[in-house]
Write a protein that holds these residues in place. Structure first.
Motif, PDB file in Angstrom:
ATOM      1  N   PRO A   1       0.832  -1.205   0.000  1.00 43.46           N
ATOM      2  CA  PRO A   1       0.000   0.000   0.000  1.00 43.46           C
ATOM      3  C   PRO A   1       0.863   1.250   0.000  1.00 43.46           C
ATOM      4  CG  PRO A   1      -0.019  -1.060   2.150  1.00 43.46           C
ATOM      5  CD  PRO A   1       0.648  -2.013   1.206  1.00 43.46           C
ATOM      6  N   PHE A   2       0.363   2.314  -0.565  1.00 39.25           N
ATOM      7  CA  PHE A   2       1.105   3.574  -0.639  1.00 39.25           C
ATOM      8  C   PHE A   2       1.125   4.209   0.745  1.00 39.25           C
ATOM      9  CE2 PHE A   2       3.097   7.091  -2.420  1.00 39.25           C
ATOM     10  CZ  PHE A   2       2.510   8.261  -1.966  1.00 39.25           C
ATOM     11  N   LEU A   3       2.315   4.373   1.291  1.00 35.06           N
ATOM     12  CA  LEU A   3       2.456   4.868   2.661  1.00 35.06           C
ATOM     13  C   LEU A   3       2.808   6.343   2.712  1.00 35.06           C
ATOM     14  CD1 LEU A   3       4.415   1.802   4.065  1.00 35.06           C
ATOM     15  CD2 LEU A   3       1.993   2.328   4.385  1.00 35.06           C
ATOM     16  N   GLY A   4       3.084   6.926   1.567  1.00 31.44           N
ATOM     17  CA  GLY A   4       3.349   8.355   1.509  1.00 31.44           C
ATOM     18  C   GLY A   4       4.515   8.782   2.375  1.00 31.44           C
ATOM     19  N   LYS A   5       4.387   9.946   2.971  1.00 29.91           N
ATOM     20  CA  LYS A   5       5.448  10.521   3.799  1.00 29.91           C
ATOM     21  C   LYS A   5       5.176  10.330   5.286  1.00 29.91           C
ATOM     22  CE  LYS A   5       8.261  12.266   0.655  1.00 29.91           C
ATOM     23  NZ  LYS A   5       9.700  11.946   0.602  1.00 29.91           N
ATOM     24  N   SER A   6       4.400   9.317   5.627  1.00 33.89           N
ATOM     25  CA  SER A   6       4.130   9.004   7.032  1.00 33.89           C
ATOM     26  C   SER A   6       5.379   8.430   7.697  1.00 33.89           C
ATOM     27  CB  SER A   6       2.998   7.982   7.136  1.00 33.89           C
ATOM     28  OG  SER A   6       3.411   6.739   6.581  1.00 33.89           O
ATOM     29  N   PHE A   7       5.333   8.279   9.019  1.00 32.22           N
ATOM     30  CA  PHE A   7       6.456   7.671   9.711  1.00 32.22           C
ATOM     31  C   PHE A   7       6.629   6.216   9.281  1.00 32.22           C
ATOM     32  CE2 PHE A   7       8.124   5.105  13.236  1.00 32.22           C
ATOM     33  CZ  PHE A   7       9.417   5.623  13.260  1.00 32.22           C
ATOM     34  N   VAL A   8       5.516   5.497   9.093  1.00 30.24           N
ATOM     35  CA  VAL A   8       5.611   4.107   8.620  1.00 30.24           C
ATOM     36  C   VAL A   8       6.262   4.085   7.243  1.00 30.24           C
ATOM     37  CG1 VAL A   8       4.319   2.043   7.990  1.00 30.24           C
ATOM     38  CG2 VAL A   8       3.632   3.367   9.993  1.00 30.24           C
ATOM     39  N   GLY A   9       5.898   5.052   6.402  1.00 33.24           N
ATOM     40  CA  GLY A   9       6.535   5.163   5.089  1.00 33.24           C
ATOM     41  C   GLY A   9       8.031   5.392   5.215  1.00 33.24           C
ATOM     42  N   PHE A  10       8.417   6.197   6.195  1.00 32.70           N
ATOM     43  CA  PHE A  10       9.835   6.487   6.444  1.00 32.70           C
ATOM     44  C   PHE A  10      10.604   5.225   6.819  1.00 32.70           C
ATOM     45  CE2 PHE A  10      12.993   7.499   9.831  1.00 32.70           C
ATOM     46  CZ  PHE A  10      13.942   8.152   9.048  1.00 32.70           C
ATOM     47  N   LYS A  11      10.107   4.511   7.813  1.00 37.31           N
ATOM     48  CA  LYS A  11      10.862   3.342   8.277  1.00 37.31           C
ATOM     49  C   LYS A  11      10.852   2.207   7.243  1.00 37.31           C
ATOM     50  CE  LYS A  11       7.433   0.913  11.162  1.00 37.31           C
ATOM     51  NZ  LYS A  11       7.621  -0.420  10.524  1.00 37.31           N
ATOM     52  N   GLU A  12       9.753   2.075   6.490  1.00 40.43           N
ATOM     53  CA  GLU A  12       9.715   1.035   5.463  1.00 40.43           C
ATOM     54  C   GLU A  12      10.642   1.368   4.296  1.00 40.43           C
ATOM     55  OE1 GLU A  12       8.311  -1.982   5.717  1.00 40.43           O
ATOM     56  OE2 GLU A  12       7.924  -1.304   7.769  1.00 40.43           O
ATOM     57  N   ALA A  13      10.684   2.646   3.927  1.00 43.38           N
ATOM     58  CA  ALA A  13      11.600   3.062   2.854  1.00 43.38           C
ATOM     59  C   ALA A  13      13.049   2.863   3.278  1.00 43.38           C
ATOM     60  CB  ALA A  13      11.348   4.519   2.495  1.00 43.38           C
ATOM     61  N   LEU A  14      13.350   3.196   4.534  1.00 43.69           N
ATOM     62  CA  LEU A  14      14.715   3.022   5.034  1.00 43.69           C
ATOM     63  C   LEU A  14      15.078   1.541   5.136  1.00 43.69           C
ATOM     64  CD1 LEU A  14      17.223   4.472   6.046  1.00 43.69           C
ATOM     65  CD2 LEU A  14      16.201   4.566   8.316  1.00 43.69           C
ATOM     66  N   GLY A  15      14.136   0.739   5.639  1.00 45.45           N
ATOM     67  CA  GLY A  15      14.370  -0.701   5.728  1.00 45.45           C
ATOM     68  C   GLY A  15      14.582  -1.335   4.366  1.00 45.45           C
ATOM     69  N   PHE A  16      13.858  -0.847   3.370  1.00 53.29           N
ATOM     70  CA  PHE A  16      14.020  -1.387   2.016  1.00 53.29           C
ATOM     71  C   PHE A  16      15.386  -1.006   1.452  1.00 53.29           C
ATOM     72  CE2 PHE A  16      13.552  -1.498  -2.586  1.00 53.29           C
ATOM     73  CZ  PHE A  16      12.974  -2.751  -2.772  1.00 53.29           C
ATOM     74  N   LYS A  17      15.812   0.224   1.716  1.00 56.21           N
ATOM     75  CA  LYS A  17      17.132   0.657   1.231  1.00 56.21           C
ATOM     76  C   LYS A  17      18.244  -0.139   1.905  1.00 56.21           C
ATOM     77  CE  LYS A  17      20.161   3.202  -0.891  1.00 56.21           C
ATOM     78  NZ  LYS A  17      21.330   2.360  -0.528  1.00 56.21           N
ATOM     79  N   GLU A  18      18.089  -0.417   3.191  1.00 60.35           N
ATOM     80  CA  GLU A  18      19.132  -1.121   3.931  1.00 60.35           C
ATOM     81  C   GLU A  18      19.233  -2.600   3.539  1.00 60.35           C
ATOM     82  OE1 GLU A  18      21.353  -0.018   6.224  1.00 60.35           O
ATOM     83  OE2 GLU A  18      20.709   2.055   5.991  1.00 60.35           O
ATOM     84  N   SER A  19      18.070  -3.271   3.414  1.00 62.74           N
ATOM     85  CA  SER A  19      18.120  -4.732   3.243  1.00 62.74           C
ATOM     86  C   SER A  19      17.050  -5.289   2.317  1.00 62.74           C
ATOM     87  CB  SER A  19      17.938  -5.402   4.610  1.00 62.74           C
ATOM     88  OG  SER A  19      16.599  -5.200   5.051  1.00 62.74           O
ATOM     89  N   ARG A  20      16.325  -4.397   1.636  1.00 61.28           N
ATOM     90  CA  ARG A  20      15.140  -4.790   0.877  1.00 61.28           C
ATOM     91  C   ARG A  20      14.079  -5.402   1.795  1.00 61.28           C
ATOM     92  NH1 ARG A  20      15.326  -3.886  -4.357  1.00 61.28           N
ATOM     93  NH2 ARG A  20      17.336  -3.563  -5.349  1.00 61.28           N
ATOM     94  N   GLY A  21      14.093  -4.942   3.035  1.00 62.80           N
ATOM     95  CA  GLY A  21      13.063  -5.355   3.991  1.00 62.80           C
ATOM     96  C   GLY A  21      13.248  -6.748   4.560  1.00 62.80           C
ATOM     97  N   ASP A  22      14.436  -7.307   4.448  1.00 59.15           N
ATOM     98  CA  ASP A  22      14.696  -8.681   4.891  1.00 59.15           C
ATOM     99  C   ASP A  22      15.149  -8.679   6.354  1.00 59.15           C
ATOM    100  OD1 ASP A  22      15.492 -11.290   5.331  1.00 59.15           O
ATOM    101  OD2 ASP A  22      16.611 -11.457   3.452  1.00 59.15           O
TER     102      ASP A  22
END
Length: 208
Positions: free
Chosen positions: A57-78
């Motif tokens: 789902p589109f999380l936009g610029k929310s805090f959840v969007g922030f941590k998910e985007a960062l987690g994806f950049k770090e490990s692709r969410g793994d």
């Protein structure tokens, strides 16, 4: 004469019976072929349907969007990955950072997604406390060619540690930092700019 009539009658009945029998068999064969053909068509149709790409789902610029985007950049969410430098989990924590927030068993941490999420919150809260004055001074300015936002600062602190981010900001972007993969503070500040991180409260003693 009667015998001949009887013979002909029996012959006619027999021919009619055979004719009906062949008709029934033919109808059965046609019906069965139709079923098989229909099944094959359905199979082909299913194979030819385009695969539907499932997106989060589109999380936009929310805090959840922030941590998910960062987690994806770090490990692709793994949650269960360890990189070649020994950084672990979805957010790629190092052992020293984990100790700061009260985690001493890396194996348990790696196998506990909920603990990893709690660790991210605690570490971000601690970084926000360390950088509280720099956030107040720097947000809204352009430093090192990048418009500074709180989320950009916090993302950069996750990458480089709050001390390196403090040095970068106070030098006006002159004194930089790159991790072992060549990723810079400036890059993270730009990439993670503009997220709502007001959910995180500064906490000097943030622990798990």
């Amino acid at each position: 004469m009667r015998k001949n009539i009887l013979k002909y009658s029996i012959l006619i009945i027999f021919l009619i019976f055979i004719s009906l029998g062949f008709t029934s068999i033919k109808e059965i064969e046609i019906n069965e072929n139709f079923k098989v053909t229909g099944s094959l068509l359905n199979t082909v149709s299913m194979e030819e349907e385009p695969l539907v790409e499932v997106t989060p789902p589109f999380l936009g610029k929310s805090f959840v969007g922030f941590k998910e985007a960062l987690g994806f950049k770090e490990s692709r969410g793994d949650y269960f990955v360890t990189n070649h430098l020994g950084y672990i989990g979805k957010y790629q924590f190092g052992a020293s950072t984990l100790r700061l927030i009260g985690i001493h068993d890396s194996s348990d941490f790696l196998n506990d997604p909920e603990l990893q999420e709690r660790a991210f919150i605690a570490n971000t809260a601690r970084n926000k406390w360390v950088l509280r004055r720099d956030i107040k001074r720097s947000v809204g300015k352009r430093i090192g060619g990048v418009y500074v936002t709180e989320s950009g600062i916090l993302a950069a602190a996750h990458l480089a540690g709050p001390g390196n981010v403090k040095t970068y900001l106070r030098s006006g972007g002159v004194t930089g930092f790159k991790d072992a993969n060549g990723t810079s503070i400036r890059y993270y500040m730009r990439k993670f700019s503009g997220y709502d991180t007001s959910y995180i409260q500064p906490d000097k003693k943030a622990k798990i």
